[in-house]
Scaffold this motif. Structure first.
Motif, PDB file in Angstrom:
ATOM      1  N   ALA A   1     -13.052  13.467  12.422  1.00 39.43           N
ATOM      2  CA  ALA A   1     -14.384  12.865  12.539  1.00 39.43           C
ATOM      3  C   ALA A   1     -14.750  12.058  11.298  1.00 39.43           C
ATOM      4  O   ALA A   1     -15.659  11.220  11.345  1.00 39.43           O
ATOM      5  N   SER A   2     -14.085  12.310  10.196  1.00 37.59           N
ATOM      6  CA  SER A   2     -14.342  11.595   8.934  1.00 37.59           C
ATOM      7  C   SER A   2     -13.219  11.975   7.975  1.00 37.59           C
ATOM      8  O   SER A   2     -12.440  12.893   8.252  1.00 37.59           O
ATOM      9  N   ALA A   3     -13.183  11.304   6.826  1.00 42.47           N
ATOM     10  CA  ALA A   3     -12.222  11.717   5.789  1.00 42.47           C
ATOM     11  C   ALA A   3     -12.570  13.138   5.348  1.00 42.47           C
ATOM     12  O   ALA A   3     -11.690  13.984   5.154  1.00 42.47           O
ATOM     13  N   SER A   4     -13.860  13.411   5.204  1.00 43.54           N
ATOM     14  CA  SER A   4     -14.306  14.739   4.765  1.00 43.54           C
ATOM     15  C   SER A   4     -13.859  15.826   5.747  1.00 43.54           C
ATOM     16  O   SER A   4     -13.463  16.922   5.324  1.00 43.54           O
ATOM     17  N   ALA A   5     -13.921  15.525   7.049  1.00 39.68           N
ATOM     18  CA  ALA A   5     -13.542  16.534   8.054  1.00 39.68           C
ATOM     19  C   ALA A   5     -12.059  16.882   7.920  1.00 39.68           C
ATOM     20  O   ALA A   5     -11.667  18.060   7.990  1.00 39.68           O
TER      21      ALA A   5
ATOM     22  N   GLU B   1     -12.475  10.175  -8.390  1.00 41.02           N
ATOM     23  CA  GLU B   1     -12.643  10.575  -6.985  1.00 41.02           C
ATOM     24  C   GLU B   1     -13.981  10.139  -6.398  1.00 41.02           C
ATOM     25  O   GLU B   1     -15.000  10.145  -7.083  1.00 41.02           O
ATOM     26  N   PHE B   2     -13.946   9.833  -5.110  1.00 37.21           N
ATOM     27  CA  PHE B   2     -15.183   9.722  -4.343  1.00 37.21           C
ATOM     28  C   PHE B   2     -15.763  11.132  -4.284  1.00 37.21           C
ATOM     29  O   PHE B   2     -15.009  12.105  -4.164  1.00 37.21           O
ATOM     30  N   PRO B   3     -17.098  11.290  -4.335  1.00 33.45           N
ATOM     31  CA  PRO B   3     -17.676  12.637  -4.450  1.00 33.45           C
ATOM     32  C   PRO B   3     -17.121  13.666  -3.462  1.00 33.45           C
ATOM     33  O   PRO B   3     -16.835  14.807  -3.837  1.00 33.45           O
TER      34      PRO B   3
ATOM     35  N   LEU C   1      -3.462  12.296  -1.053  1.00 29.88           N
ATOM     36  CA  LEU C   1      -3.918  10.951  -1.416  1.00 29.88           C
ATOM     37  C   LEU C   1      -5.157  10.581  -0.598  1.00 29.88           C
ATOM     38  O   LEU C   1      -5.109  10.578   0.637  1.00 29.88           O
ATOM     39  N   ASP C   2      -6.238  10.245  -1.277  1.00 28.60           N
ATOM     40  CA  ASP C   2      -7.406   9.667  -0.597  1.00 28.60           C
ATOM     41  C   ASP C   2      -7.236   8.151  -0.670  1.00 28.60           C
ATOM     42  O   ASP C   2      -7.439   7.547  -1.723  1.00 28.60           O
ATOM     43  N   CYS C   3      -6.836   7.570   0.449  1.00 31.28           N
ATOM     44  CA  CYS C   3      -6.536   6.128   0.421  1.00 31.28           C
ATOM     45  C   CYS C   3      -7.611   5.305   1.127  1.00 31.28           C
ATOM     46  O   CYS C   3      -7.355   4.175   1.550  1.00 31.28           O
ATOM     47  N   TYR C   4      -8.808   5.856   1.227  1.00 33.38           N
ATOM     48  CA  TYR C   4      -9.864   5.160   1.983  1.00 33.38           C
ATOM     49  C   TYR C   4     -10.178   3.783   1.403  1.00 33.38           C
ATOM     50  O   TYR C   4     -10.505   2.846   2.134  1.00 33.38           O
ATOM     51  N   GLN C   5     -10.082   3.621   0.072  1.00 37.40           N
ATOM     52  CA  GLN C   5     -10.431   2.329  -0.535  1.00 37.40           C
ATOM     53  C   GLN C   5      -9.248   1.364  -0.616  1.00 37.40           C
ATOM     54  O   GLN C   5      -9.365   0.315  -1.245  1.00 37.40           O
ATOM     55  N   SER C   6      -8.121   1.732  -0.007  1.00 36.40           N
ATOM     56  CA  SER C   6      -6.988   0.789  -0.017  1.00 36.40           C
ATOM     57  C   SER C   6      -6.385   0.600   1.372  1.00 36.40           C
ATOM     58  O   SER C   6      -5.829  -0.473   1.652  1.00 36.40           O
TER      59      SER C   6
ATOM     60  N   LEU D   1     -13.826   2.739   8.877  1.00 40.76           N
ATOM     61  CA  LEU D   1     -14.931   1.769   8.849  1.00 40.76           C
ATOM     62  C   LEU D   1     -14.838   0.726   7.757  1.00 40.76           C
ATOM     63  O   LEU D   1     -15.613  -0.215   7.746  1.00 40.76           O
ATOM     64  N   LYS D   2     -13.866   0.874   6.851  1.00 42.90           N
ATOM     65  CA  LYS D   2     -13.781  -0.113   5.769  1.00 42.90           C
ATOM     66  C   LYS D   2     -12.721  -1.158   6.118  1.00 42.90           C
ATOM     67  O   LYS D   2     -12.930  -1.971   6.997  1.00 42.90           O
ATOM     68  N   TYR D   3     -11.598  -1.105   5.453  1.00 39.92           N
ATOM     69  CA  TYR D   3     -10.615  -2.182   5.619  1.00 39.92           C
ATOM     70  C   TYR D   3      -9.779  -2.037   6.896  1.00 39.92           C
ATOM     71  O   TYR D   3      -8.917  -2.861   7.159  1.00 39.92           O
TER      72      TYR D   3
HETATM   73  C1  LIG Z   1     -12.522   6.781  -1.417  1.00 37.88           C
HETATM   74  C2  LIG Z   1     -13.392   7.424  -0.394  1.00 37.88           C
HETATM   75  N1  LIG Z   1     -13.118   8.670   0.019  1.00 37.88           N
HETATM   76  C3  LIG Z   1     -13.872   9.300   0.924  1.00 37.88           C
HETATM   77  C4  LIG Z   1     -14.989   8.702   1.459  1.00 37.88           C
HETATM   78  C5  LIG Z   1     -15.840   9.480   2.417  1.00 37.88           C
HETATM   79  O1  LIG Z   1     -15.407   9.320   3.725  1.00 37.88           O
HETATM   80  P1  LIG Z   1     -16.107  10.094   4.948  1.00 37.88           P
HETATM   81  O2  LIG Z   1     -17.550   9.725   4.897  1.00 37.88           O
HETATM   82  O3  LIG Z   1     -15.398   9.571   6.155  1.00 37.88           O
HETATM   83  O4  LIG Z   1     -15.909  11.540   4.738  1.00 37.88           O
HETATM   84  C6  LIG Z   1     -15.314   7.386   1.087  1.00 37.88           C
HETATM   85  C7  LIG Z   1     -16.483   6.723   1.679  1.00 37.88           C
HETATM   86  O5  LIG Z   1     -16.985   5.719   1.216  1.00 37.88           O
HETATM   87  C8  LIG Z   1     -14.508   6.737   0.120  1.00 37.88           C
HETATM   88  O6  LIG Z   1     -14.774   5.494  -0.303  1.00 37.88           O
END
Ligand SMILES: Cc1ncc(COP(=O)(O)O)c(C=O)c1O
Length: 382
Positions: A80-84, A108-110, A184-189, A210-212
């Motif tokens: 459902a999300s990266a967090s999930a 890190e993203f929070p 690896l949190d690769c959400y920003q790449s 939702l990003k790239y």
């Molecule tokens: C690097 C990174 N990790 C994690 C998240 C959080 O993702 P989510 O809201 O899908 O849990 C974000 C959201 O902006 C992000 O930029």
């Protein structure tokens, strides 16, 4: 042959009237993704609940993510999300033994740091790798922290605050030498360069659409290295994580033998439609080509900013930079708001104005952005 990026740009109507540099928050909407949302509504009107199509869409997302990462679909959970995905993964770790250390970075993203800190009540000991004087986190800072008590090194690829890209392969090597796993949190790449997860040698990866990846909010992914799946038993679970989803057995938990064991409940069906379309666009163009384009655009923008005497804090070295450029400002929020009124969409974090580039941006976007920066330099530069 290099793709015709100007033609590809025309698939995003928003770009006709905005200088859109906010893909690190939310991508521009592509015509094909809009059509996918519409086809969801048409299917609902025509058929109502169409279980088979829903399952197919979820599987199409899984397959699209697997293609992107050059891995097997059985190694991907659609979440459902990266967090999930991260919560499900963390729930499968046992911190009661000697291996209870979690190494995160200060980039890190929070959500990544917060979820691992939440494991402290289960015995985890979380430590942070800090940046050096130059603002970058060198391998030595990870080396000092990773030892035989480390369970996992959980790091971001590209920092959402300053756009710096970490040496993932280097960190993975250090971690594996000590028997630790790597997330690896690769959400920003993801979506802006080739991410071959086997070549990077990471054990897990999280991100979202939702990003790239041109999709939408409310859907993400978790990659789990195939050889590790059966040894991990998430307590964060649900009926879609079961080996047989339709067994409806309430007497036991029988997790799927694949990464699907990290899923939970009913998939976000409409988000699957949109994300399937977004992934198809990215996979069809190819991440090698997109990577070249994004590296050119970010490099050019950084050079132009340096020329006007307002340099970005993002590393200029191609290997250390993602799609995001961060520029320090005395009032980043005020600057972003003023730009918004002029049709230049940026964002801000930590006193930095952020410009996120995708393949659909062009030289004209850079000149509009840098021109606006020059006009406001006296008032907003830090
Ligand atoms: C690097 C990174 N990790 C994690 C998240 C959080 O993702 P989510 O809201 O899908 O849990 C974000 C959201 O902006 C992000 O930029």
């Amino acid at each position: 042959m290099t793709p015709d990026f100007e033609a590809l740009r025309r698939e995003f109507p928003l770009l006709e009237h905005k200088t859109y540099l906010n893909s690190g928050s939310y991508c521009a909407l592509a015509n094909d993704v809009k059509a996918a949302f519409e086809s969801y509504l048409e299917d609902r009107l025509a058929i109502g609940a169409n279980w088979d199509v829903w399952v197919m869409k979820n599987e199409a997302v899984r397959a699209g993510v697997a293609t992107l990462f050059r891995v097997d679909p059985d190694e991907i959970a659609v979440t459902a999300s990266a967090s999930a995905g991260l919560n499900a993964l963390a729930s499968a770790f046992d911190f009661k033994g000697r291996r209870n250390k979690v190494v995160v970075s200060d980039f890190e993203f929070p959500t990544q740091a917060q979820i691992w800190h939440a494991q402290e009540q289960r015995g985890a000991k979380v430590v942070h790798a800090p940046p050096a004087q130059d603002g970058y986190i060198p391998l030595e800072h990870f080396d000092e922290l990773i030892d035989e008590t480390t369970a996992i090194v959980a790091i971001t690829h590209v920092c959402y605050r300053n756009g710096a890209k970490l040496d993932i392969k280097g960190v993975a090597e250090l971690a594996h030498q000590k028997g630790a796993k790597v997330l690896l949190d690769c959400y920003q790449s993801v979506g802006t360069e080739t991410l071959d997860l086997r070549a990077l040698d990471v054990d897990f990866a999280i991100g979202g659409m939702l990003k790239y990846l041109l999709g939408t909010a409310g859907i993400g992914f978790l990659y789990v290295r195939g050889s590790l799946v059966l040894d991990l038993h998430p307590t964060n679970s649900g009926w879609f994580a079961q080996e047989n989803i339709v067994a409806m057995d309430i007497t036991a938990n029988r997790p799927s033998p694949t990464a699907r064991r990290f899923e939970a409940g009913t998939p976000a069906v409409v988000n699957c439609y949109a994300s399937e379309a977004g992934l198809k666009i990215i996979n069809d163009i190819g991440t090698d080509e997109i990577g070249n384009r994004v590296r050119y655009l970010t490099g050019r923008c950084m050079d132009r900013l340096a020329e006007i005497g307002w340099p970005a804090i993002t590393p200029r070295d191609d290997a250390r930079r993602g799609p995001l450029i961060a520029v320090p400002s005395s009032d980043a929020k005020g600057l972003a708001e003023m730009f918004m009124e002029r049709g230049i969409v940026t964002s801000y974090r930590d006193g930095n104005l952020r410009a996120g580039f995708h393949y659909y941006n062009n030289d004209a976007d850079i000149e509009t952005f840098v021109g606006a920066m020059r006009e406001n330099q006296a008032r907003f530069q830090r």
